[in-house]
Write a protein that holds these residues in place. Structure first.
Motif, PDB file in Angstrom:
ATOM      1  N   ARG A 270      -1.805  -5.431  -5.437  1.00 10.39           N
ATOM      2  CA  ARG A 270      -1.549  -6.751  -5.275  1.00 10.39           C
ATOM      3  C   ARG A 270      -0.991  -7.370  -6.404  1.00 10.39           C
ATOM      4  NH1 ARG A 270      -3.745 -10.594  -1.697  1.00 10.39           N
ATOM      5  NH2 ARG A 270      -3.892 -12.891  -2.371  1.00 10.39           N
ATOM      6  N   SER A 271      -0.169  -8.187  -6.513  1.00  9.18           N
ATOM      7  CA  SER A 271       0.565  -8.974  -7.447  1.00  9.18           C
ATOM      8  C   SER A 271       0.508 -10.599  -7.271  1.00  9.18           C
ATOM      9  CB  SER A 271       2.125  -8.487  -7.634  1.00  9.18           C
ATOM     10  OG  SER A 271       2.687  -9.354  -8.659  1.00  9.18           O
ATOM     11  N   GLU A 272      -0.123 -11.111  -8.029  1.00  5.10           N
ATOM     12  CA  GLU A 272      -0.263 -12.513  -8.037  1.00  5.10           C
ATOM     13  C   GLU A 272      -0.254 -13.267  -9.424  1.00  5.10           C
ATOM     14  OE1 GLU A 272      -3.166 -15.374  -5.108  1.00  5.10           O
ATOM     15  OE2 GLU A 272      -3.999 -13.403  -6.035  1.00  5.10           O
TER      16      GLU A 272
ATOM     17  N   GLY B 103     -13.389  -1.883  -1.789  1.00  4.14           N
ATOM     18  CA  GLY B 103     -13.547  -3.685  -1.596  1.00  4.14           C
ATOM     19  C   GLY B 103     -14.646  -4.033  -0.848  1.00  4.14           C
ATOM     20  N   GLY B 104     -15.383  -2.933  -0.431  1.00  6.74           N
ATOM     21  CA  GLY B 104     -16.607  -3.153   0.449  1.00  6.74           C
ATOM     22  C   GLY B 104     -16.366  -3.418   1.838  1.00  6.74           C
TER      23      GLY B 104
ATOM     24  N   VAL C 185      -4.455  -2.520  -9.108  1.00  2.00           N
ATOM     25  CA  VAL C 185      -4.730  -1.683  -7.737  1.00  2.00           C
ATOM     26  C   VAL C 185      -5.992  -2.771  -7.237  1.00  2.00           C
ATOM     27  CG1 VAL C 185      -5.964   0.285  -6.862  1.00  2.00           C
ATOM     28  CG2 VAL C 185      -3.972   0.394  -8.415  1.00  2.00           C
ATOM     29  N   ASN C 186      -5.985  -3.157  -6.105  1.00  2.00           N
ATOM     30  CA  ASN C 186      -7.388  -4.037  -5.885  1.00  2.00           C
ATOM     31  C   ASN C 186      -8.111  -3.347  -4.764  1.00  2.00           C
ATOM     32  OD1 ASN C 186      -5.401  -4.430  -3.791  1.00  2.00           O
ATOM     33  ND2 ASN C 186      -6.171  -6.500  -3.220  1.00  2.00           N
TER      34      ASN C 186
ATOM     35  N   GLY D 115       0.962  -1.259  -0.165  1.00  2.00           N
ATOM     36  CA  GLY D 115      -0.089  -0.090  -0.051  1.00  2.00           C
ATOM     37  C   GLY D 115       0.864   1.206   0.085  1.00  2.00           C
ATOM     38  N   PHE D 116       0.362   2.308  -0.489  1.00  2.00           N
ATOM     39  CA  PHE D 116       1.156   3.663  -0.504  1.00  2.00           C
ATOM     40  C   PHE D 116       0.258   4.505   0.207  1.00  2.00           C
ATOM     41  CE2 PHE D 116       2.401   1.091  -4.037  1.00  2.00           C
ATOM     42  CZ  PHE D 116       3.672   1.143  -4.019  1.00  2.00           C
TER      43      PHE D 116
END
Length: 172
Positions: free
Chosen positions: A86-88, A122-123, A94-95, A62-63
């Motif tokens: 997120r990297s996957e 994201g809720g 940007v998630n 996060g930033f």
């Protein structure tokens, strides 16, 4: 007449230079400062189990960027915005985006407790207590480390508790 104008200009110049040379008080309030940092979630606990995503198949960072309005040496208000990437599986995006307002309680030796509300795109929603420590203070900036402890609810998921690590730079 010409001499009067010359004297008036000289008097005004001396007045402006006198006021310009007066030292400003070190801590005048209210004061507005900004900061930016990097946030690393370490571990998350929930009814679904324990997740250490940054040590497995994915990586989240996060930033946090914010503005603090300092009311005094002891209290202030903070507006923070945190895009999370997120990297996957070779894909990064940007998630989530977090709006994170809160009250700052400032203590001696560069320690600050920030009590933040949390509203995520994201809720999820909740609160985040953050313990912050200035580790190096310069004339117009400082470097800090922080330990955020996000608690989240909602979006049909169980309550979660996360431990994170943040470092950054503040500007004033």
């Amino acid at each position: 007449m010409k001499n009067k104008i010359t004297y008036l200009i000289l008097l005004l110049s001396l007045s402006f230079s006198f006021f310009a040379q007066q030292p400003s008080p070190e801590n005048t309030y209210p004061k507005i400062v900004g900061y930016m940092g990097i946030l690393h979630p370490i571990t998350t606990w929930s009814a679904d189990g324990t997740s250490t995503s940054n040590f497995g198949s994915s990586y989240t960072i996060g930033f946090p960027t914010g503005i603090n309005i300092l009311k005094s040496d002891k209290i202030g208000f903070s507006f923070e915005f945190v895009p999370t990437i997120r990297s996957e599986n070779g894909v990064s995006k940007v998630n989530n985006f977090l709006f994170h307002p809160g009250v700052m309680f400032r203590f001696k030796h560069g320690l600050t407790l920030v009590t933040r509300a949390a509203f995520e795109t994201g809720g999820r929603y909740g609160f985040t207590p953050v313990l912050n420590k200035v580790v190096k203070k310069n004339k117009h900036s400082n470097y800090f480390i922080a330990v955020p402890l996000p608690v989240r609810f909602g979006n049909d998921k169980p309550t979660s508790y996360t431990l994170g690590f943040q470092f950054g730079v503040g500007f004033f």
